[in-house]
Scaffold this motif. Structure first.
Motif, PDB file in Angstrom:
ATOM      1  N   ASP A 241       0.839  -1.203   0.000  1.00 48.21           N
ATOM      2  CA  ASP A 241       0.000   0.000   0.000  1.00 48.21           C
ATOM      3  C   ASP A 241       0.874   1.253   0.000  1.00 48.21           C
ATOM      4  O   ASP A 241       0.608   2.213  -0.734  1.00 48.21           O
ATOM      5  CB  ASP A 241      -0.911  -0.004   1.227  1.00 48.21           C
ATOM      6  N   TYR A 242       1.928   1.235   0.844  1.00 48.78           N
ATOM      7  CA  TYR A 242       2.865   2.355   0.849  1.00 48.78           C
ATOM      8  C   TYR A 242       3.567   2.472  -0.505  1.00 48.78           C
ATOM      9  O   TYR A 242       3.721   3.579  -1.051  1.00 48.78           O
ATOM     10  CB  TYR A 242       3.901   2.163   1.959  1.00 48.78           C
ATOM     11  N   TYR A 243       3.957   1.342  -1.076  1.00 47.95           N
ATOM     12  CA  TYR A 243       4.619   1.333  -2.389  1.00 47.95           C
ATOM     13  C   TYR A 243       3.722   1.954  -3.461  1.00 47.95           C
ATOM     14  O   TYR A 243       4.166   2.792  -4.258  1.00 47.95           O
ATOM     15  CB  TYR A 243       4.985  -0.099  -2.751  1.00 47.95           C
ATOM     16  N   ASP A 244       2.458   1.550  -3.482  1.00 48.01           N
ATOM     17  CA  ASP A 244       1.535   2.060  -4.495  1.00 48.01           C
ATOM     18  C   ASP A 244       1.347   3.571  -4.362  1.00 48.01           C
ATOM     19  O   ASP A 244       1.332   4.302  -5.369  1.00 48.01           O
ATOM     20  CB  ASP A 244       0.178   1.364  -4.371  1.00 48.01           C
ATOM     21  N   ARG A 245       1.193   4.040  -3.129  1.00 45.69           N
ATOM     22  CA  ARG A 245       0.977   5.476  -2.923  1.00 45.69           C
ATOM     23  C   ARG A 245       2.245   6.269  -3.253  1.00 45.69           C
ATOM     24  O   ARG A 245       2.166   7.343  -3.853  1.00 45.69           O
ATOM     25  CB  ARG A 245       0.538   5.735  -1.478  1.00 45.69           C
ATOM     26  N   ALA A 246       3.396   5.737  -2.837  1.00 44.33           N
ATOM     27  CA  ALA A 246       4.651   6.430  -3.138  1.00 44.33           C
ATOM     28  C   ALA A 246       4.927   6.425  -4.639  1.00 44.33           C
ATOM     29  O   ALA A 246       5.422   7.409  -5.200  1.00 44.33           O
ATOM     30  CB  ALA A 246       5.810   5.764  -2.384  1.00 44.33           C
ATOM     31  N   LEU A 247       4.592   5.312  -5.303  1.00 43.18           N
ATOM     32  CA  LEU A 247       4.824   5.220  -6.740  1.00 43.18           C
ATOM     33  C   LEU A 247       3.941   6.203  -7.500  1.00 43.18           C
ATOM     34  O   LEU A 247       4.351   6.757  -8.534  1.00 43.18           O
ATOM     35  CB  LEU A 247       4.557   3.795  -7.226  1.00 43.18           C
ATOM     36  N   ALA A 248       2.733   6.443  -6.998  1.00 43.88           N
ATOM     37  CA  ALA A 248       1.855   7.419  -7.642  1.00 43.88           C
ATOM     38  C   ALA A 248       2.487   8.814  -7.605  1.00 43.88           C
ATOM     39  O   ALA A 248       2.414   9.575  -8.579  1.00 43.88           O
ATOM     40  CB  ALA A 248       0.496   7.435  -6.950  1.00 43.88           C
ATOM     41  N   VAL A 249       3.132   9.132  -6.474  1.00 46.83           N
ATOM     42  CA  VAL A 249       3.839  10.413  -6.368  1.00 46.83           C
ATOM     43  C   VAL A 249       5.005  10.457  -7.345  1.00 46.83           C
ATOM     44  O   VAL A 249       5.235  11.464  -8.031  1.00 46.83           O
ATOM     45  CB  VAL A 249       4.341  10.629  -4.925  1.00 46.83           C
ATOM     46  N   ILE A 250       5.758   9.362  -7.417  1.00 46.02           N
ATOM     47  CA  ILE A 250       6.920   9.312  -8.303  1.00 46.02           C
ATOM     48  C   ILE A 250       6.497   9.441  -9.763  1.00 46.02           C
ATOM     49  O   ILE A 250       7.144  10.138 -10.551  1.00 46.02           O
ATOM     50  CB  ILE A 250       7.695   7.997  -8.064  1.00 46.02           C
ATOM     51  N   ARG A 251       5.395   8.776 -10.133  1.00 49.23           N
ATOM     52  CA  ARG A 251       4.921   8.869 -11.515  1.00 49.23           C
ATOM     53  C   ARG A 251       4.594  10.310 -11.888  1.00 49.23           C
ATOM     54  O   ARG A 251       4.934  10.793 -12.974  1.00 49.23           O
ATOM     55  CB  ARG A 251       3.692   7.986 -11.700  1.00 49.23           C
ATOM     56  N   LEU A 252       3.901  11.002 -10.985  1.00 45.69           N
ATOM     57  CA  LEU A 252       3.561  12.398 -11.258  1.00 45.69           C
ATOM     58  C   LEU A 252       4.823  13.247 -11.335  1.00 45.69           C
ATOM     59  O   LEU A 252       4.935  14.143 -12.182  1.00 45.69           O
ATOM     60  CB  LEU A 252       2.636  12.926 -10.169  1.00 45.69           C
ATOM     61  N   ASP A 253       5.779  12.938 -10.468  1.00 49.41           N
ATOM     62  CA  ASP A 253       7.033  13.684 -10.499  1.00 49.41           C
ATOM     63  C   ASP A 253       7.784  13.449 -11.805  1.00 49.41           C
ATOM     64  O   ASP A 253       8.436  14.360 -12.338  1.00 49.41           O
ATOM     65  CB  ASP A 253       7.904  13.271  -9.308  1.00 49.41           C
ATOM     66  N   TYR A 254       7.683  12.233 -12.334  1.00 46.85           N
ATOM     67  CA  TYR A 254       8.351  11.933 -13.600  1.00 46.85           C
ATOM     68  C   TYR A 254       7.676  12.623 -14.782  1.00 46.85           C
ATOM     69  O   TYR A 254       8.267  12.742 -15.850  1.00 46.85           O
ATOM     70  CB  TYR A 254       8.383  10.425 -13.832  1.00 46.85           C
ATOM     71  N   VAL A 255       6.446  13.049 -14.611  1.00 44.94           N
ATOM     72  CA  VAL A 255       5.805  13.885 -15.632  1.00 44.94           C
ATOM     73  C   VAL A 255       6.255  15.330 -15.465  1.00 44.94           C
ATOM     74  O   VAL A 255       6.594  16.012 -16.443  1.00 44.94           O
ATOM     75  CB  VAL A 255       4.265  13.789 -15.523  1.00 44.94           C
ATOM     76  N   TYR A 256       6.297  15.781 -14.221  1.00 44.50           N
ATOM     77  CA  TYR A 256       6.596  17.187 -13.946  1.00 44.50           C
ATOM     78  C   TYR A 256       8.060  17.526 -14.219  1.00 44.50           C
ATOM     79  O   TYR A 256       8.360  18.497 -14.915  1.00 44.50           O
ATOM     80  CB  TYR A 256       6.246  17.483 -12.486  1.00 44.50           C
ATOM     81  N   GLN A 257       8.965  16.714 -13.652  1.00 44.50           N
ATOM     82  CA  GLN A 257      10.382  17.064 -13.711  1.00 44.50           C
ATOM     83  C   GLN A 257      10.902  17.125 -15.154  1.00 44.50           C
ATOM     84  O   GLN A 257      11.508  18.128 -15.546  1.00 44.50           O
ATOM     85  CB  GLN A 257      11.199  16.059 -12.885  1.00 44.50           C
ATOM     86  N   PRO A 258      10.695  16.104 -15.995  1.00 49.96           N
ATOM     87  CA  PRO A 258      11.186  16.201 -17.373  1.00 49.96           C
ATOM     88  C   PRO A 258      10.533  17.338 -18.164  1.00 49.96           C
ATOM     89  O   PRO A 258      11.182  17.957 -19.016  1.00 49.96           O
ATOM     90  CB  PRO A 258      10.826  14.840 -17.975  1.00 49.96           C
ATOM     91  N   THR A 259       9.247  17.606 -17.889  1.00 45.47           N
ATOM     92  CA  THR A 259       8.586  18.704 -18.598  1.00 45.47           C
ATOM     93  C   THR A 259       9.215  20.036 -18.231  1.00 45.47           C
ATOM     94  O   THR A 259       9.417  20.902 -19.107  1.00 45.47           O
ATOM     95  CB  THR A 259       7.075  18.712 -18.268  1.00 45.47           C
TER      96      THR A 259
END
Length: 627
Positions: A241-259
């Motif tokens: 559950d922690y992994y899924d929630r943390a991964l959701a943050v990381i996914r969004l960050d991977y959209v934001y940071q490269p953009t």
């Protein structure tokens, strides 16, 4: 975050100001080498313009090209040295500030937690509280130490470099700065989207900590039950559950940071292309005027320094939102309403005679079914009153109401005629000693645990208390005597040894009122004899409230109060209650094996109660026997 600064920033403000000032100056000093390089290229190497440095009077500028070269060299060196020094000052100032604030927040939050009612701890998991006091507080320190300075450096860099770019070439600066509104809008969207996701991450961390903490504490049960695989799955589920929630943050960050990096890179490329065309072919439309080589080199250096912080804004936003989520949890704990508090005119019990009265006391946990209903009894000074009855009758709850761990729903609990709600909590609990079945000992030495709550006691007083509690002899046999470490919760001692240490602790505190909650229910007969002998010394001359299942331990009590489903159903001495042939007589007969003391009606009511609680089968087995 504003509250964090307003409540905890003032005392340590000088360190914050020093660190932040050094941070700002460090960012300003960082632009000096690129600016001096551009001037040196045009004035020293190409010699197509006069040698001028911003904010430096012309009187300080040497006349010869050689001197101007060496001046440029030493200014660049001085800027790098100053940058290193300012970085050290910034690190020290903000590190001291953030760690002091972390300490203050953690201690204040812990203190606020201690004031909370027991109802809070009934509902809250230990791992969740530990997560707030450790992980969340640490997130705030990281924010104050690095994220805050990084954010300020970003602002100073953007504003300062933008000013220099406009100063060098306002037209070309527009090309570089056009990305700023786009980057800002994208950042605002990112912050709004990721905020609830970070709250979910912090909650999942607390849940995972709770699961692990529970399993570590219950490892003996896990091993004895061979449920390792089952518990592994439960930990795996919480971790996932922690992994899924943390991964959701990381996914969004991977959209934001490269953009962000892409937008910043496009701005740099556009600046390079237009500036290069300007130098080779002249100003492209709609630009006008000259562009020198040194200016262009400085522009590229400055643009890179401008773009890098913008592209790294995501890390700052991430850290801020993480800290914000932690701050919400910390202040959410600190701001919880405390229901059991001292009133403005609370009475301090200076001299306690020890009279305890329950006057039609009713109590329910939350909105649930009442645990106690109109319970009344009196214990005069020096008397022993025993509370007995089936499991769940409300005996331990009554003791907690006396200690004012909970507030009564109706009626009143009085000590020496004072309603405990009108008594200062500290003085009330100082007057009451509590010895329970579930003894809690702290990880430390025997000495530290016996002296707990009576820290000023002398060595001889401690030893005397241990002797009276039948504990001195086994303590002397321990490897280091009173200085032997006993492990978490006293795990290195037997149940009887732990119980005797708790009795020694109560003796040393010398309370006027004593509460014994199943103090001998989990020990063998020999140990029970030792503990009972110690308890006889402890209760001598004190008002004592005894909660017991073993009726043999309270048969000599002055009054025995029998509770059933939260109500007082019988009251009297042992002999009187046995003669009544009611619930007490039934319980006594079962424990003593005296079936003559049990009436048929009482036995049937007892069997019906067990059936209602699913302790025995609803219908008797038909095996052909007598039943």
């Amino acid at each position: 975050m504003v509250r964090l600064f307003s409540e905890y920033g003032g005392e340590n403000l000088p360190w914050f100001v020093v660190g932040l000032t050094a941070s700002v100056l460090g960012r300003l000093v960082a632009v000096v080498p690129a600016l001096v390089l551009g001037v040196a290229i045009d004035a020293v190497f190409f010699q197509n313009t006069a040698y001028r440095l911003p904010l430096v009077p012309e009187a300080f500028i040497p006349d010869t090209v050689t001197a101007q070269f060496w001046l440029s060299f030493f200014v660049v060196i001085a800027a790098f040295v100053a940058g290193v020094g300012l970085s050290w000052v910034q690190g020290l100032g903000l590190a001291v500030y953030s760690n002091r604030v972390q300490h203050d927040v953690r201690v204040d939050t812990y203190e606020a937690m201690q004031r909370l009612d027991m109802a809070f701890f009934d509902d809250k998991q230990t791992g969740e509280i530990l997560s707030i006091l450790n992980s969340d507080v640490r997130n705030l320190r990281t924010f104050l130490d690095s994220t805050l300075s990084g954010g300020l450096q970003l602002v100073v860099s953007v504003v300062g470099i933008a000013g220099v770019l406009v100063y060098l070439n306002a037209q070309l600066a527009v090309v570089t700065l056009v990305a700023v509104p786009l980057l800002t809008a994208f950042t605002v969207w990112f912050m709004r989207t990721i905020r609830p996701m970070y709250r979910a991450v912090r909650e999942s961390v607390g849940a995972l900590n709770t699961r692990i903490e529970n399993n570590v504490a219950g490892m003996e049960v896990i091993k004895a039950s061979t449920t390792e695989a089952y518990e592994r799955e439960r930990v795996a589920d919480a971790s996932m559950d922690y992994y899924d929630r943390a991964l959701a943050v990381i996914r969004l960050d991977y959209v934001y940071q490269p953009t962000m990096e892409l937008l910043a890179g496009v701005a740099f490329a556009a600046t390079f292309a237009i500036g290069g065309v300007w130098l080779i072919f002249g100003p492209p439309w709609p630009f006008t005027g000259p562009l020198l080589v040194g200016e262009f080199v400085t522009f590229l250096f400055m643009t890179q320094r401008f773009i890098d912080p913008l592209s790294g804004a995501g890390r700052i936003v991430n850290a801020y939102e993480n800290a914000r989520a932690s701050g919400e949890r910390i202040f959410g704990l600190a701001d919880r309403e405390v229901r059991v508090t001292d009133g403005p005119d609370a009475v301090v019990l200076d001299t306690v005679e020890g009279r305890v009265e329950f006057d039609h006391v009713s109590f329910a946990y939350g909105a649930g079914r009442p645990v106690l209903e109109s319970v009344s009894f009196v214990a005069d000074p020096g008397e022993t009153v025993a509370l007995v009855g089936p499991t769940g009758a409300g005996k331990s709850t009554a003791a907690k109401l006396l200690l004012r761990l909970y507030e009564v729903t109706d009626g009143a609990v009085r000590v020496d005629g004072h309603d405990v709600r009108d008594v200062a909590i500290g003085s009330l609990r100082d007057a009451i000693g509590y010895v329970s079945q579930d003894v809690y000992l702290f990880d430390g030495t025997v000495r530290e645990n016996v002296l707990y709550g009576a820290f000023d006691a002398t060595e001889s007083e401690m030893v005397a208390a241990a002797r009276a509690a039948e504990a001195h002899e086994f303590i002397e046999r321990l490897p280091d005597g009173y200085d032997t470490r006993i492990g978490e919760r006293g795990i290195k001692l037997s149940g009887g040894q732990r119980q005797r240490l708790s009795i020694a602790r109560a003796m040393l505190q010398d309370p006027e009122i004593l509460v014994l909650d199943e103090a001998t229910s989990s020990v063998d007969t020999e140990t029970e004899l030792l503990i009972q002998r110690a308890l006889d010394r402890l209760t001598s001359g004190r008002t004592t409230l005894v909660i017991a299942h073993r009726l043999s331990t309270i048969r000599h009590a002055d009054t025995i109060v029998v509770l059933d489903e939260g109500r007082v159903v019988e009251s009297g001495t042992h002999d009187e209650l046995v003669a009544q042939r009611g619930l007490y007589a039934t319980l006594w007969g079962i424990q003593a094996g005296d079936t003559d003391a049990i009436s048929a009606d009482a036995l049937q009511r007892f069997v019906d109660r067990l059936r209602a609680a699913d302790v025995i089968e609803t219908e008797p087995a038909t095996d052909g026997g007598d039943g």
